[in-house]
Design a protein around this motif. Structure first.
Motif, PDB file in Angstrom:
ATOM      1  N   LEU A  88       0.855  -1.185   0.000  1.00 36.52           N
ATOM      2  CA  LEU A  88       0.000   0.000   0.000  1.00 36.52           C
ATOM      3  C   LEU A  88       0.888   1.231   0.000  1.00 36.52           C
ATOM      4  O   LEU A  88       1.847   1.311   0.768  1.00 36.52           O
ATOM      5  N   TYR A  90       0.907   5.403   0.384  1.00 36.50           N
ATOM      6  CA  TYR A  90       0.142   6.562   0.826  1.00 36.50           C
ATOM      7  C   TYR A  90       0.911   7.838   0.507  1.00 36.50           C
ATOM      8  O   TYR A  90       2.080   7.968   0.861  1.00 36.50           O
ATOM      9  N   PHE A 101      -3.371  12.375   4.955  1.00 32.73           N
ATOM     10  CA  PHE A 101      -3.078  11.234   4.104  1.00 32.73           C
ATOM     11  C   PHE A 101      -4.102  11.104   2.985  1.00 32.73           C
ATOM     12  O   PHE A 101      -5.293  11.384   3.172  1.00 32.73           O
ATOM     13  N   GLY A 102      -3.646  10.650   1.844  1.00 35.04           N
ATOM     14  CA  GLY A 102      -4.576  10.192   0.822  1.00 35.04           C
ATOM     15  C   GLY A 102      -5.160   8.854   1.245  1.00 35.04           C
ATOM     16  O   GLY A 102      -4.764   8.284   2.263  1.00 35.04           O
ATOM     17  N   ASP A 103      -6.091   8.353   0.472  1.00 34.34           N
ATOM     18  CA  ASP A 103      -6.741   7.100   0.822  1.00 34.34           C
ATOM     19  C   ASP A 103      -5.888   5.874   0.529  1.00 34.34           C
ATOM     20  O   ASP A 103      -6.279   4.762   0.853  1.00 34.34           O
ATOM     21  N   GLY A 104      -4.757   6.095  -0.095  1.00 33.50           N
ATOM     22  CA  GLY A 104      -3.856   4.983  -0.366  1.00 33.50           C
ATOM     23  C   GLY A 104      -4.116   4.329  -1.710  1.00 33.50           C
ATOM     24  O   GLY A 104      -5.239   4.336  -2.224  1.00 33.50           O
TER      25      GLY A 104
ATOM     26  N   GLN B  37      -6.569   2.854  10.896  1.00 35.19           N
ATOM     27  CA  GLN B  37      -6.561   2.377   9.519  1.00 35.19           C
ATOM     28  C   GLN B  37      -7.718   1.402   9.377  1.00 35.19           C
ATOM     29  O   GLN B  37      -7.711   0.323   9.969  1.00 35.19           O
ATOM     30  N   ASN B  41      -8.396   0.431   4.293  1.00 32.19           N
ATOM     31  CA  ASN B  41      -6.991   0.864   4.341  1.00 32.19           C
ATOM     32  C   ASN B  41      -6.816   2.373   4.379  1.00 32.19           C
ATOM     33  O   ASN B  41      -5.726   2.878   4.105  1.00 32.19           O
ATOM     34  N   GLU B  42      -7.884   3.088   4.709  1.00 32.15           N
ATOM     35  CA  GLU B  42      -7.782   4.544   4.797  1.00 32.15           C
ATOM     36  C   GLU B  42      -7.286   4.949   6.175  1.00 32.15           C
ATOM     37  O   GLU B  42      -7.681   4.373   7.182  1.00 32.15           O
ATOM     38  N   PHE B  43      -6.434   5.963   6.190  1.00 35.68           N
ATOM     39  CA  PHE B  43      -5.919   6.489   7.446  1.00 35.68           C
ATOM     40  C   PHE B  43      -6.886   7.564   7.952  1.00 35.68           C
ATOM     41  O   PHE B  43      -7.122   8.557   7.283  1.00 35.68           O
ATOM     42  N   LEU B  89      -7.015  -1.298  12.555  1.00 38.67           N
ATOM     43  CA  LEU B  89      -5.620  -1.214  13.005  1.00 38.67           C
ATOM     44  C   LEU B  89      -5.393   0.197  13.520  1.00 38.67           C
ATOM     45  O   LEU B  89      -5.661   1.169  12.817  1.00 38.67           O
TER      46      LEU B  89
END
Lengths: 111, 113
Positions: A88, A90, A101-104, B37, B41-43, B89
């Motif tokens: 992943l 980011y 952060f972007g969403d990845g 997270q 998978n978004e922070f 997470l």
């Protein structure tokens, strides 16, 4: 307000092909730092690249990115993908004591 | 290599139970962040501290979470009454210097049954 956009949620490509992960941002801070973090499964996210200098290419571990303030972009590139690059990624922006952060983007590299 | 230490690595709680996670930031880093997270998978930013003081936090953190970063003790994040949607997470990160670079721990994976 500040924000980071990574428009691709998933990028799948074949080993050996070039990689480009998009990152655009919005910020009011002229000296903002842009980052790329990589997050491998079961490890902590770690810094891959960072920059605050306009139009200067920064490189690390085969990846590179150039901050373009005119287009508010900080795209991540690599000339030839490896299987071990699957992770992943980011894009992030620092400003006002926050890291945005972007969403990845999930990068999957196949043989 | 990051020296941000998070414990426990995994925790499993029932709905309504408390869930507490700890973080020892990298030595000399005055700013500590907590992120969630999620399954996408978004922070998601939760809260940050500078030394022992809260700098910023989101509404959810203010209402259902408690967090502190006492001097000479680990930082902690506690969910007062866990909900299924809290399964995620939880990443702690510390920051030192002027660039804003974060150093992450390995995270605490919370499962709420």
């Amino acid at each position: 307000g500040d924000s980071v956009t990574q428009k691709e949620g998933l990028v799948t490509l074949t080993e050996g092909l070039p990689v480009m992960l998009n990152c655009t941002y919005q910020t009011i801070y002229s000296n903002a730092f842009l980052f790329w973090y990589v997050h491998y499964l079961n490890e902590s996210p770690r810094l891959l690249l960072k920059s605050s200098t306009d139009n200067k290419r920064t490189e690390h571990q085969g990846f590179h990115a150039t901050l373009h303030k005119s287009s508010s972009s900080f795209h991540l590139q690599k000339s030839s993908a490896q299987l071990s690059d699957s992770a992943l990624y980011y894009c992030a922006l620092s400003g006002n004591n926050r890291i945005f952060f972007g969403d990845g983007t999930q990068l999957v590299v196949k043989p | 290599n990051s020296k941000v230490i998070q414990t426990p690595r995994y925790l499993v709680k029932g709905q309504g139970q408390k869930a507490k996670m700890r973080c020892i930031p990298e030595k000399g880093h005055p700013v500590v962040f907590w992120y969630q997270q999620n399954k996408n998978n978004e922070f998601k930013f939760l809260i940050n501290f500078q030394n022992q003081e809260v700098l910023q936090q989101i509404d959810m953190t203010e209402k259902r979470f408690s967090a502190e970063c006492p001097s000479n003790s680990p930082c902690s994040l506690e969910i007062q009454s866990s909900e299924a949607g809290d399964s995620a997470l939880y990443l702690c990160a510390s920051r030192g210097g002027n660039t804003g670079q974060l150093y992450f721990g390995e995270g605490s994976k919370l499962t709420v049954l």
